[in-house]
Scaffold this motif. Structure first.
Motif, PDB file in Angstrom:
ATOM      1  N   ILE A 171      22.889  33.360  59.547  1.00 56.08           N
ATOM      2  CA  ILE A 171      24.052  32.650  59.016  1.00 56.08           C
ATOM      3  C   ILE A 171      25.118  32.534  60.104  1.00 56.08           C
ATOM      4  O   ILE A 171      25.057  33.254  61.107  1.00 56.08           O
ATOM      5  CB  ILE A 171      24.629  33.397  57.790  1.00 56.08           C
ATOM      6  N   PHE A 172      26.065  31.642  59.895  1.00 57.42           N
ATOM      7  CA  PHE A 172      27.147  31.466  60.864  1.00 57.42           C
ATOM      8  C   PHE A 172      28.317  32.355  60.448  1.00 57.42           C
ATOM      9  O   PHE A 172      28.993  32.089  59.461  1.00 57.42           O
ATOM     10  CB  PHE A 172      27.546  29.991  60.942  1.00 57.42           C
ATOM     11  N   GLN A 199      24.291  31.808  41.546  1.00 59.01           N
ATOM     12  CA  GLN A 199      22.969  32.447  41.526  1.00 59.01           C
ATOM     13  C   GLN A 199      22.902  33.624  42.514  1.00 59.01           C
ATOM     14  O   GLN A 199      22.337  34.666  42.208  1.00 59.01           O
ATOM     15  CB  GLN A 199      21.900  31.407  41.864  1.00 59.01           C
ATOM     16  N   ILE A 200      23.483  33.443  43.691  1.00 61.17           N
ATOM     17  CA  ILE A 200      23.410  34.520  44.699  1.00 61.17           C
ATOM     18  C   ILE A 200      24.574  35.513  44.554  1.00 61.17           C
ATOM     19  O   ILE A 200      24.727  36.420  45.373  1.00 61.17           O
ATOM     20  CB  ILE A 200      23.363  33.953  46.152  1.00 61.17           C
ATOM     21  N   GLY A 253      31.015  36.587  58.189  1.00 66.20           N
ATOM     22  CA  GLY A 253      30.995  37.818  58.984  1.00 66.20           C
ATOM     23  C   GLY A 253      31.607  39.002  58.263  1.00 66.20           C
ATOM     24  O   GLY A 253      31.367  40.153  58.634  1.00 66.20           O
ATOM     25  N   LEU A 254      32.413  38.739  57.230  1.00 67.49           N
ATOM     26  CA  LEU A 254      33.077  39.829  56.509  1.00 67.49           C
ATOM     27  C   LEU A 254      32.263  40.321  55.305  1.00 67.49           C
ATOM     28  O   LEU A 254      32.648  41.269  54.638  1.00 67.49           O
ATOM     29  CB  LEU A 254      34.462  39.368  56.030  1.00 67.49           C
ATOM     30  N   LEU A 255      31.134  39.673  55.061  1.00 67.69           N
ATOM     31  CA  LEU A 255      30.310  40.075  53.912  1.00 67.69           C
ATOM     32  C   LEU A 255      29.552  41.362  54.225  1.00 67.69           C
ATOM     33  O   LEU A 255      29.316  41.699  55.392  1.00 67.69           O
ATOM     34  CB  LEU A 255      29.283  38.979  53.583  1.00 67.69           C
ATOM     35  N   SER A 256      29.129  42.058  53.157  1.00 68.07           N
ATOM     36  CA  SER A 256      28.269  43.236  53.351  1.00 68.07           C
ATOM     37  C   SER A 256      26.880  42.751  53.804  1.00 68.07           C
ATOM     38  O   SER A 256      26.560  41.550  53.694  1.00 68.07           O
ATOM     39  CB  SER A 256      28.135  44.008  52.034  1.00 68.07           C
ATOM     40  N   GLN A 260      25.104  41.011  50.988  1.00 66.85           N
ATOM     41  CA  GLN A 260      25.659  39.685  50.697  1.00 66.85           C
ATOM     42  C   GLN A 260      25.230  38.652  51.741  1.00 66.85           C
ATOM     43  O   GLN A 260      24.981  37.499  51.416  1.00 66.85           O
ATOM     44  CB  GLN A 260      27.187  39.773  50.633  1.00 66.85           C
ATOM     45  N   LYS A 261      25.147  39.113  53.000  1.00 67.88           N
ATOM     46  CA  LYS A 261      24.685  38.187  54.060  1.00 67.88           C
ATOM     47  C   LYS A 261      23.252  37.731  53.771  1.00 67.88           C
ATOM     48  O   LYS A 261      22.903  36.558  53.940  1.00 67.88           O
ATOM     49  CB  LYS A 261      24.730  38.869  55.431  1.00 67.88           C
ATOM     50  N   GLN A 262      22.426  38.663  53.333  1.00 68.14           N
ATOM     51  CA  GLN A 262      21.032  38.315  53.021  1.00 68.14           C
ATOM     52  C   GLN A 262      20.978  37.328  51.851  1.00 68.14           C
ATOM     53  O   GLN A 262      20.186  36.390  51.862  1.00 68.14           O
ATOM     54  CB  GLN A 262      20.224  39.572  52.679  1.00 68.14           C
ATOM     55  N   TRP A 263      21.830  37.551  50.852  1.00 66.55           N
ATOM     56  CA  TRP A 263      21.831  36.634  49.694  1.00 66.55           C
ATOM     57  C   TRP A 263      22.326  35.259  50.116  1.00 66.55           C
ATOM     58  O   TRP A 263      21.822  34.247  49.630  1.00 66.55           O
ATOM     59  CB  TRP A 263      22.716  37.195  48.563  1.00 66.55           C
TER      60      TRP A 263
END
Ligand SMILES: Nc1ncnc2c1ncn2[C@@H]1O[C@H](COP(=O)(O)OP(=O)(O)OP(=O)(O)O)[C@@H](O)[C@H]1O
Length: 258
Positions: free
Chosen positions: A93-94, A135-136, A147-150, A153-156
């Motif tokens: 992801i970006f 959904q995610i 970049g601030l996601l856990s 969350q990045k995987q989702w």
């Protein structure tokens, strides 16, 4: 009522400079099915996903999509356009873009040039993005920088980016690696939800996760299919414990057998 196969791999062989990483694999996945691929390290699980998505070329064999199209020689982008999406282990992801912008980009990547050049998204596309966000589980994070996601969350988000293309078959390689217990549970539920409209193949080492969320499991070993069935059936198969033990993977064998 029996479901139609969405994917039928027939006698797939993959050769890396003389080393046969896949040795005549037959694998059939039905519409709406979640299939777990398990097996010791080096069994050929990731290579099978690579062949299906066109990243790696098979030396021989066929892969029938919807019983109609042999995708074995197609390019990666053609396979994506047919409706086969692949999420790799490492998120791509970006990080400097928001969650929403990442989804927007994923949507545009899959569109024709004239559409990519249009600056605005239309209401239908916005609706699709909102559906995927819900959904995610990231609807309340839409404006947050990725970049601030856990980690979970990045995987989702990455799964969401694949879902923007409305795939018919989604390939997931170790989707829960590095996740917390709660994130694992949520990911399993997400995969179940996705499977209502899309078949899913999951390569996974975490046997508790496989036990909880699988119906059908395929065990691979040394580039071949060792056995298939429910997790209960495969863990009763003495060959399964043997291959894990034979590879010096006592901890895996234990987790498969219990
Ligand atoms: N590009 C490559 N060139 C040469 N050999 C490769 C290549 N990719 C994979 N292999 C080999 O092919 C075999 C199967 O690898 P693969 O990654 O598919 O196994 P796996 O079941 O996914 O393993 P793991 O669970 O450890 O990820 C391994 O012996 C690996 O070293």
């Amino acid at each position: 009522m029996s479901r139609q196969p969405i994917l039928s791999c027939r006698n797939i062989v993959v050769d890396f400079d003389g080393f046969k990483a896949i040795q005549g694999v037959d694998l059939t996945i039905e519409e709406g099915e979640i299939r777990f691929l398990i097996g010791p390290n080096g069994a050929g699980k990731t290579t099978m996903l690579d062949v299906i998505c066109g990243k790696t070329r098979a030396l021989s064999g066929q892969i029938w999509f919807h019983n109609r199209i042999d995708i074995v020689k197609k390019q990666e982008h053609e396979i994506v356009n047919l409706g086969i999406a692949r999420k790799f282990q490492a998120p791509s992801i970006f990080l400097n873009l928001t969650v929403f912008e990442n989804l927007e980009l994923a949507m545009k990547q899959n569109r024709h040039l004239w559409a990519v050049l249009r600056a605005r998204i239309d209401s239908g596309q916005r609706k699709r993005m909102m559906e995927v966000l819900a959904q995610i589980g990231l609807a309340d994070q839409a404006e947050r920088k990725a970049g601030l996601l856990s980690h979970g969350q990045k995987q989702w988000l990455e799964i969401g980016m694949q879902l923007m293309q409305e795939p018919k078959l989604l390939l997931l390689d170790e989707p829960i690696a590095g996740m917390t217990g709660t994130e694992r549970e949520r990911t399993g539920e997400l995969i179940r939800e996705i499977a209502q409209t899309c078949s899913v193949i999951v390569v996974e080492h975490d046997m508790d996760f496989v036990r909880t969320f699988s119906k059908q499991v395929t065990v691979m070993h040394e580039g071949k299919i060792l056995c298939e069935g429910t997790m209960e059936q495969v863990q009763r198969d003495p060959r399964v414990a043997e291959v894990y033990l034979g590879k010096g993977k006592a901890e895996h064998a234990e987790s498969v057998a219990t």
